[in-house]
Write a protein that holds these residues in place. Structure first.
Motif, short mmCIF file in Angstrom:
data_model
loop_
_atom_site.label_atom_id
_atom_site.label_comp_id
_atom_site.label_asym_id
_atom_site.label_seq_id
_atom_site.Cartn_x
_atom_site.Cartn_y
_atom_site.Cartn_z
N ARG A 45 0.89 -1.22 0.00
CA ARG A 45 0.11 -0.01 0.04
C ARG A 45 0.93 1.27 0.02
O ARG A 45 0.50 2.40 -0.75
N PRO A 51 -4.91 1.66 -1.39
CA PRO A 51 -5.26 0.66 -0.57
C PRO A 51 -5.20 -0.72 -1.08
O PRO A 51 -5.10 -1.72 -0.40
N THR A 54 -9.89 -2.92 -0.13
CA THR A 54 -10.79 -2.21 0.98
C THR A 54 -11.87 -3.05 1.63
O THR A 54 -12.36 -4.03 0.97
N ARG A 55 -12.38 -2.78 2.88
CA ARG A 55 -13.37 -3.64 3.70
C ARG A 55 -14.83 -3.15 3.05
O ARG A 55 -14.98 -1.95 3.33
N LEU A 60 -13.42 -8.03 2.11
CA LEU A 60 -12.37 -7.23 1.40
C LEU A 60 -12.75 -7.49 -0.05
O LEU A 60 -12.78 -8.40 -0.77
N THR A 63 -9.29 -2.90 -5.12
CA THR A 63 -9.55 -1.56 -5.88
C THR A 63 -9.26 -1.72 -7.47
O THR A 63 -8.46 -2.81 -7.68
#
Length: 322
Positions: A45, A51, A54-55, A60, A63
Motif C-alpha cells: 500500500r 489501498p 478495501t473492506r 475485502l 480496488t
C-alpha cells in the motif's frame, strides 16, 4: 515509486492478496504467517500509494488499481517461472507448483477425479486451483491476462495467441428410472416425445438444446418440465420422478450405476460435442505446463467407465458404442 523496494516475494504476496481477497488465505497460499502477510500488504500500500483492498460489507474487495497491478504481477511471475523451467527439466515427483484451471461443471465432473488420482501418485506437491467458467467469466480473457494456466470446455476453433487441443468427443444418451412406467422395454420416438423431460441448462433457465434441434428436423418436439443449471442435481430428479433426461454419456454412466437408472439409446440422432483444452502461447514451452497438458490429453483418451448395466437388447448396443 522506488522500484528497488519491489522484490519477487512481494509480487507473489500482491498476486495472492488480490486473488484471495483474504489476508489469512493469501498467507497460506504463499507459505507465510498471517502477520507477515499483513506486513506485506502495508508495504504494498505504501509502495503503490493505493489501498489495494478495501473492506466492504461482504469482505475485502480489490480496488481497480489493485486488480491492474495484480495482472502485471501475474505476468511477471509467469515469465520468471517460464525462465526457470527453460533452464531445467520439470520433475513432477518433486515439483512444487500451483496450476490454475478454469472448468465447466461438466468438465470438472469428468476430469477432476482422475486428475487428482494421477497427481497423488505422480506429482504429490502439485496443487490445482479450479475456477468456474460460464458466460459471465470468459476463459479467453483469463488466459490472455494470465489469471489461469489452462481452460477446459467445449470451445470454438480459433487462431491467434491462444492454442486449443481436443481432449475427447462426447455423445448423448438418455436416462430414466428403472421402473418408469412410460418407457417399457425400449425408448421409441413416440415415447421420447410424449414423456416429459428434465433439461440441463448450464447458463440457467434454458428450455432448448441440441436434442430439440434434432427433433425439429423431424418435425417433432418434446416438453421440458424442469430446467436445472447443474449436472449434480438433474440425475436425482430423474431417480425420483417419471421424467427422462438426455445427458452426456460420461455423466450418465456414473449416475446410472450410483442411482440405479436405466441407460437408453436416444431414438433420434443428437449432435455431440468436443471437449478441448486451451492455453496461451506464452506457456507453449513452459515445461510444467507442457507436462500438465500432456496429462490432460492422457486423461481425455481414457474410455468412459461402464458403470451402468444395460437392461435390454437395445441398451446392450449402447454399452459398446463410442
Amino acid at each position: 515509486m522506488d522500484i528497488r523496494k519491489l522484490d519477487f516475494r512481494l509480487l507473489k504476496c500482491l498476486d495472492a492478496l488480490i486473488s484471495e481477497c483474504n489476508v489469512t488465505r493469501a498467507a497460506s497460499r504463499v507459505h507465510l504467517s498471517q502477520p507477515a502477510m499483513s506486513s506485506a500488504l502495508k508495504r504494498l500500500r505504501d509502495l503503490f500509494q493505493d489501498p489495494l483492498l478495501t473492506r466492504m460489507q461482504r469482505g475485502l474487495v480489490p480496488t481497480p488499481r489493485g486488480v491492474e497491478l495484480a495482472r502485471s504481477a501475474q505476468a511477471i511471475l509467469q515469465s520468471v517461472e517460464a525462465m526457470a523451467s527453460e533452464t531445467g527439466r520439470f520433475e513432477p515427483i518433486t515439483a512444487e507448483r500451483t496450476f490454475r484451471i478454469a472448468m465447466t461443471d461438466y468438465s470438472g465432473f469428468v476430469l477432476l477425479p482422475p486428475l487428482v488420482r494421477r497427481l497423488q501418485a505422480e506429482a504429490p506437491h502439485i496443487n490445482i486451483a479450479v475456477s468456474p467458467m460460464d458466460r459471465r467469466i470468459r476463459a479467453d480473457e483469463l488466459l490472455m491476462d494470465g489469471s489461469i494456466d489452462l481452460a477446459i470446455s467445449n470451445f470454438p476453433v480459433l487462431s491467434g495467441r491462444l492454442r486449443t487441443r481436443e481432449l475427447f468427443r462426447e455423445r448423448f444418451v438418455c436416462l430414466a428410472r428403472k421402473n418408469n412406467p412410460t418407457i417399457g422395454k425400449r425408448l421409441t420416438l413416440a415415447k421420447f416425445t410424449e414423456t416429459s423431460h428434465a433439461f440441463i441448462s448450464p447458463h440457467g433457465g434454458g428450455f432448448y438444446g441440441a436434442t430439440d434441434d434434432a427433433l425439429a428436423a423431424l418435425d417433432r418436439a418434446r416438453r421440458i418440465a424442469v430446467s436445472v443449471p447443474h449436472f449434480l442435481v438433474a440425475p436425482f430428479v430423474i431417480a425420483s420422478s417419471d421424467l427422462i433426461m438426455v445427458a452426456p454419456e460420461r455423466v450418465a454412466r456414473h449416475y446410472a450405476g450410483s442411482l440405479g437408472l436405466r441407460l437408453l439409446e436416444p431414438p433420434v440422432r443428437i449432435e455431440g460435442f468436443t471437449v478441448s483444452q486451451r492455453w496461451h502461447e506464452r506457456t507453449d514451452h513452459d515445461a510444467g505446463a507442457v507436462w500438465l497438458r500432456a496429462l490432460m490429453v492422457d486423461l481425455g483418451a481414457a474410455r468412459p467407465r461402464a458403470t451402468g448395466t444395460p437392461d435390454s437388447a437395445g441398451n446392450r448396443r449402447l454399452a459398446t458404442r463410442r
